[in-house]
Design an enzyme around this catalytic site. Structure first.
Site, PDB file in Angstrom:
ATOM      1  N   SER A 216       0.841  -1.190   0.000  1.00 47.17           N
ATOM      2  CA  SER A 216       0.000   0.000   0.000  1.00 47.17           C
ATOM      3  C   SER A 216       0.885   1.253   0.000  1.00 47.17           C
ATOM      4  O   SER A 216       1.732   1.393  -0.886  1.00 47.17           O
ATOM      5  CB  SER A 216      -0.964  -0.041   1.190  1.00 47.17           C
ATOM      6  OG  SER A 216      -1.998   0.898   1.038  1.00 47.17           O
ATOM      7  N   ASP A 332      -8.867  -5.606  -5.551  1.00 45.65           N
ATOM      8  CA  ASP A 332      -8.483  -4.563  -4.604  1.00 45.65           C
ATOM      9  C   ASP A 332      -9.250  -3.301  -4.982  1.00 45.65           C
ATOM     10  O   ASP A 332      -8.919  -2.624  -5.955  1.00 45.65           O
ATOM     11  CB  ASP A 332      -6.976  -4.320  -4.685  1.00 45.65           C
ATOM     12  CG  ASP A 332      -6.482  -3.309  -3.671  1.00 45.65           C
ATOM     13  OD1 ASP A 332      -7.318  -2.648  -3.031  1.00 45.65           O
ATOM     14  OD2 ASP A 332      -5.246  -3.177  -3.515  1.00 45.65           O
ATOM     15  N   HIS A 363      -7.084  -6.036  -1.030  1.00 42.63           N
ATOM     16  CA  HIS A 363      -5.911  -5.195  -0.816  1.00 42.63           C
ATOM     17  C   HIS A 363      -4.777  -5.960  -0.145  1.00 42.63           C
ATOM     18  O   HIS A 363      -4.989  -6.694   0.809  1.00 42.63           O
ATOM     19  CB  HIS A 363      -6.309  -3.999   0.049  1.00 42.63           C
ATOM     20  CG  HIS A 363      -5.272  -2.928   0.118  1.00 42.63           C
ATOM     21  ND1 HIS A 363      -4.675  -2.396  -1.001  1.00 42.63           N
ATOM     22  CD2 HIS A 363      -4.707  -2.285   1.190  1.00 42.63           C
ATOM     23  CE1 HIS A 363      -3.808  -1.465  -0.625  1.00 42.63           C
ATOM     24  NE2 HIS A 363      -3.810  -1.384   0.689  1.00 42.63           N
TER      25      HIS A 363
END
Length: 611
Positions: A216, A332, A363
């Site tokens: 991320s 995601d 994710h």
């Protein structure tokens, strides 16, 4: 007698020599089948050397007149201290290590319940309380890589934890900060024992070969560092990275929240991570959040502008030299999969060593350890394991585990080609998707109502709040690989409207243990006001038709025999968009609307599947 004594002395000398040699034998990395192996001598955490320092950068973003210093922590095997061993480095950087705002505070996110183009009520600005009393940054990745012959280095991003400066959420300092740490690891920058003294620390144990990874935001920073072209950064493995702030918070001119965080925007993320020195926060808030971010983000129109362009790493890749192994999930909906694909494609076109790993979940999700190990072994240790000859794409199939991907020549699959499907009217029930263009006698209209979720719209036998068009039921599996696009001609009853698209697999699997791939194929969003350009929006003339083309999110999915593809056209999406009062009407010219789906085997394969 003397001969016997001499023989015993010789044996004793030989025995002591063998012991001496054994005692002086050094611990070194071990490789097998092209991968760094776990070495017993590196594996005792009690013998690892851990220390903190502060690396001086080239910028001052907190306005104190001094160059910002980044907090760095090092974890390395004892052999780097007592045996003179030098090892490559796995560098991890994050704005999250020191803690974040809770996210539960009232008003943290923007209120999305208002008409399009209107200013939302002001939100609150929570203060982050730094987590932990001691200067510990993180223990992530240490157990995985130190026993395999790497040094793991963590650093907090600017304006977070004990790192000085200000968070800028994609500004230049977030690339220059890890660059400074890499420069220090390669002997080109200064490190100090504290944030404000002059006692220097050197990385005498570093080979000068650095790799980066993270998930991320922590996966964005490796890419940011790579775009500086810094010497010594040999390989990166970004996992679900945010490669463009615009693509994270906007979609084809539409204000769109990341999935699960309705009402988040770039200034919200700034407040969420700002865990740095409390005495610097007033200056940082005024300079960055309340000036640069608020003045640039343009939440009213959603248009692309210079502010957003400056936070897009795709345009900054020219200096990049690092080998890229990209990782992402096709489902995601936080950091949508276009982020990884656009960078992978550009890196491949630059001629860089590239691979991409996709799984079917949401994710996060790193590549299997074997893929990561081979990548770092090749580019950090320099072991020629022919990883560059491996397949480019590794894709986890729908019912496989994430550590069991299927290799393909590339992504998208080179065997895929676009299949264009046209709309045949059927509202308020189901229309059809057909190969031949239709001559529908009239348009079809939907009425916006954000209270109804996309999942419910897709399953409804009839609904005035969406238009649904389906293929025939497949008699053979249909394999989609690549980016689906839609061309749509529409009119709105108001000067502004949301437009949301979903491609789904029907019938909908309502079982509680259904896989996400059983239902959702891909989705996309757009602002009809931006039908000409994402940089310029103009109010719609009610009743006038406009045509726009845009992409849905990239995917690689096998739709099994017995299912059919459904195209859902609706307006506000209560998981992602601003939510105006229900009632806006969107009218679709179905004769001038079509969808292009990349299918392996192209039109021939599709025809066989619908017979």
């Amino acid at each position: 007698m003397k001969t016997t004594i001499k023989f015993k002395v010789s044996c004793l000398f030989l025995f002591l020599s063998i012991i001496s040699i054994a005692q002086t034998e050094k611990t070194v990395p071990v490789f097998k089948d092209g991968e760094a192996q776990i070495v017993e001598g590196f594996s005792d955490p009690d013998k690892w050397i851990r220390h903190d320092l502060f690396v001086e950068t080239t910028f001052d973003t907190d306005g104190d007149g001094k160059l910002d210093r980044m907090h760095v922590s090092v974890t390395r095997p004892e052999q780097t201290e007592n045996e003179g061993l030098k090892l490559p480095i796995i560098l991890c950087s994050s704005p999250y290590y020191a803690g974040t705002a809770t996210g539960a505070e009232e008003g943290l996110f923007w209120n999305v319940n208002h008409e399009l183009g209107e200013k939302a009520p002001k939100r609150s600005h929570p203060e982050v309380k730094r987590r932990g009393e001691r200067p510990i940054i993180s223990n992530s990745h240490i157990q995985k890589w130190v026993p395999r012959g790497y040094i793991v280095v963590h650093t907090s991003a600017p304006g977070t934890g004990f790192s000085q400066g200000a968070p800028t959420v994609g500004g230049p300092n977030e690339a220059l900060a890890p660059k400074a740490v890499i420069d220090w690891l390669c002997g080109r920058a200064k490190g100090f024992t504290s944030p404000d003294n002059t006692e220097e620390v050197t990385a005498f144990w570093s080979t000068g070969k650095v790799g980066m990874t993270g998930t991320s935001y922590n996966g964005t920073i490796p890419l940011a560092a790579a775009t500086t072209g810094v010497e010594g950064l040999e390989a990166i493995i970004p996992i679900a990275p945010n490669t463009s702030s615009y693509h994270y918070y906007r979609s084809n001119g539409l204000v769109r929240s990341p999935g699960g965080y309705l009402g988040e925007d770039i200034d919200v993320l700034y407040d969420f991570i700002h865990s740095g020195d409390p005495s610097k926060r007033a200056y940082n808030n005024k300079t960055i959040r309340d000036t640069e971010l608020i003045n640039g983000m343009d939440r009213e129109t959603g248009d692309f502008n210079d502010f957003w362009a400056g936070r897009d790493y795709l345009t900054k890749m020219k200096p990049m030299k690092a080998a890229l192994l990209m990782s992402h999930g096709f489902n995601d909906w936080n950091v949508v999969p276009e982020h990884s694909y656009r960078i992978y494609k550009a890196a491949k076109e630059k001629g860089l060593p590239t691979q991409i790993y996709y799984h079917q979940n949401g994710h996060g999700g790193p590549p299997p350890i074997t893929l990561m190990n081979r990548w770092f072994t090749r580019y950090l240790h320099g072991i020629k394991n022919d990883v560059e000859k491996d397949k480019r794409a590794w894709i986890v199939r729908e019912h496989d585990t994430q550590d069991n991907p299927t290799p393909y020549e590339d992504y998208p699959n080179p065997k895929a080609s676009p299949v264009v499907l046209h709309l045949k009217n059927g509202a308020p029930e189901q229309g059809k998707l057909e190969i031949e263009a239709n001559k529908n006698k009239k348009t079809e209209t939907l009425v916006d109502d954000h209270n109804i979720a996309m999942e419910d719209l897709a399953q409804a036998a009839n609904s005035k709040n969406r238009l649904l068009y389906t293929t025939p039921i497949f008699t053979k599996d249909v394999h989609i690989s690549g980016t689906t696009s839609i061309t749509i001609k529409l009119a709105s009853s108001k000067p502004a409207a949301n437009l949301s698209i979903a491609l789904v697999s029907l019938p909908w699997n309502t079982n509680k243990d259904a896989l996400i791939t059983d239902n959702i194929i891909t989705r996309g969003w757009a602002d009809p006001q931006n039908h000409k350009s994402i940089s310029e929006s103009k109010p719609l003339k009610p009743g006038k038709f406009y045509t726009m083309t845009f992409n849905l999110q990239p995917d690689d999915q096998i739709i099994p025999a017995g299912q059919q593809i459904g195209l859902v056209i609706f307006s506000s999406d209560n998981q992602f968009t601003i939510l105006p009062k229900p009632g806006t009407e969107l009218t679709i010219d179905t004769n001038e609307t079509e969808i292009s789906i990349p299918i392996i085997g192209g039109i021939e394969s599709y025809i066989k599947a619908v017979k």
